[in-house]
Design an enzyme around this catalytic site. Structure first.
Site: not given
Ligand SMILES: *Cc1c(COP(=O)(O)O)cnc(C)c1O
Length: 375
Positions: A47, A99, A171, A196
């Site tokens: 962890r 998001y 982000d 993604k």
């Molecule tokens: C999908 C996404 C998130 C969240 O990520 P998860 O892996 O689904 O928890 C945050 N920011 C953006 C821009 C995203 O597309």
């Protein structure tokens, strides 16, 4: 070194025992202590740290030009780690179009612990400036944004944050480090949903926080990783390491196809509006040209005349695209955003979001042409 080289070379060292060229997965949760009680490998318990996760973190830090990285079991866990490193009573400014999961972590989870949250239109830096309060400690950028691909001037907003004594986090999920490197533009932290583009194959959930420096703030992110327990499994880290070498090629091909799809849509009579920062008449085009290189990303949104029923009819008629949420994967996806469960307010009812994959762009355009012909 260039991102293409770093994507292949960092975190993929030859195993010293077996001379294996491909990275090995270390599944062990625990590590042997020496006779004197010390930990000769530097690892104690999975962890807190494990070799496969550490390799992934080194690779992602290198790609973003950061000093440190902490990997998580989802993008939202990475977001929660950053926000949890703030203190009760601190204020964070989020983009109006952020998001949805980021908005909910801030307003539904951390607001209960005394985080103050407000929103601004980040495509206008003066609106961000007006949202700053005496207790603002974090300004959260997301560019290009979801789902209308608004563009934020990262350098300008980082300056505003720093002048107020706040950190700037970005982000970078939609752009990836192959197209945009926020730390080099002045941001202090980068966050990704590695689910993604970085994963890229719709088969792993993950997140990461990269820090420009190993600051006291970043140490709190690390503590949250070890104590909060949202650690990614060694196998998930290995899948992400497996995906990294092709990331620059994938996102560039996806960006090129997305540009062609956007141009096709922009000239189609039933399409009312196309949102893509690569199009010269997109309001964020000039800023995107300054801070992105090699493409504008693989997500394109468009609005059809006729609202939700027309958009649903188009989504129902596709044969190559898959009707599903998410983005950044090898298969092209289409989604009617206004009808997803718990849809955030303000999504235009006729909007369809496309995530362009790696199919031939001519086939994608032909599919959209036949689907739009139902209207
Ligand atoms: C999908 C996404 C998130 C969240 O990520 P998860 O892996 O689904 O928890 C945050 N920011 C953006 C821009 C995203 O597309």
């Amino acid at each position: 070194m260039h991102v293409e080289t770093l994507a292949v070379r960092v975190g993929r060292t030859i195993d010293p025992c077996t001379r294996a060229v491909a990275p090995t997965i270390v599944l062990s949760t625990t590590f042997e202590r020496a006779e004197d009680g010390s930990y000769p490998s530097g690892f104690t318990y999975a962890r807190s740290d494990n070799p496969t996760r550490r390799a992934l973190e080194q690779a992602l830090a290198a790609l973003e030009g950061g000093a440190v990285a902490a990997a998580f079991s989802s993008g939202n866990a990475a977001t929660a780690a950053i926000l949890s490193a703030l203190q009760t009573g601190d204020h964070v400014v989020l983009p109006e179009e952020t998001y949805h999961g980021t908005r909910l972590v801030a307003t539904q989870v951390l607001a209960r612990w005394g985080l103050h949250v407000s929103f601004a239109d980040f495509s206008d830096p003066s609106a961000v400036q007006r949202a700053i309060q005496p207790n603002t400690r974090l300004v959260w950028v997301e560019t290009p944004s979801n789902p209308t691909l608004r563009v934020t001037d990262i350098a300008r907003v980082a300056e505003i944050a720093h002048a107020a004594g706040a950190l700037c986090a970005c982000d970078n999920t939609f752009a990836t480090p192959a197209l945009q490197q926020p730390l080099k533009l002045g941001a202090d932290l980068v966050m990704h949903s590695t689910t993604k583009y970085i994963g890229g194959h719709s088969d792993v959930l993950g997140g990461v926080v990269v820090g420009r420096e190993d600051s006291a703030f970043f140490q709190r992110v690390r503590d949250y990783q070890a104590l909060g327990g949202a650690s990614p499994s060694a196998f998930d880290c290995w899948l992400l390491l497996r995906s990294l070498p092709t990331l620059p090629l994938r996102i560039r091909a996806q960006s090129e196809s997305a540009m062609r799809v956007a141009e096709f849509l922009a000239s189609h009579p039933v399409v009312a509006k196309v949102h893509y920062p690569g199009l010269p008449r997109h309001p964020g085009h000039a800023v995107a040209c300054r801070q992105m290189r090699g493409g504008f990303g693989g997500v394109v949104s468009f609005e059809v005349h006729g609202g939700a029923p027309a958009a649903m009819a188009v989504a129902a008629a596709v044969r190559v695209f898959t009707r599903a949420t998410s983005l950044g994967c090898v298969e092209s996806l289409i989604e009617h955003r206004a009808s997803i469960p718990d849809a955030p307010p303000g999504i235009p009812p006729g909007l369809l979001r496309l995530s362009i994959g790696l199919e031939h762009p001519d086939d994608l355009i032909a599919d959209l042409a036949q689907a739009l012909s139902v209207l």
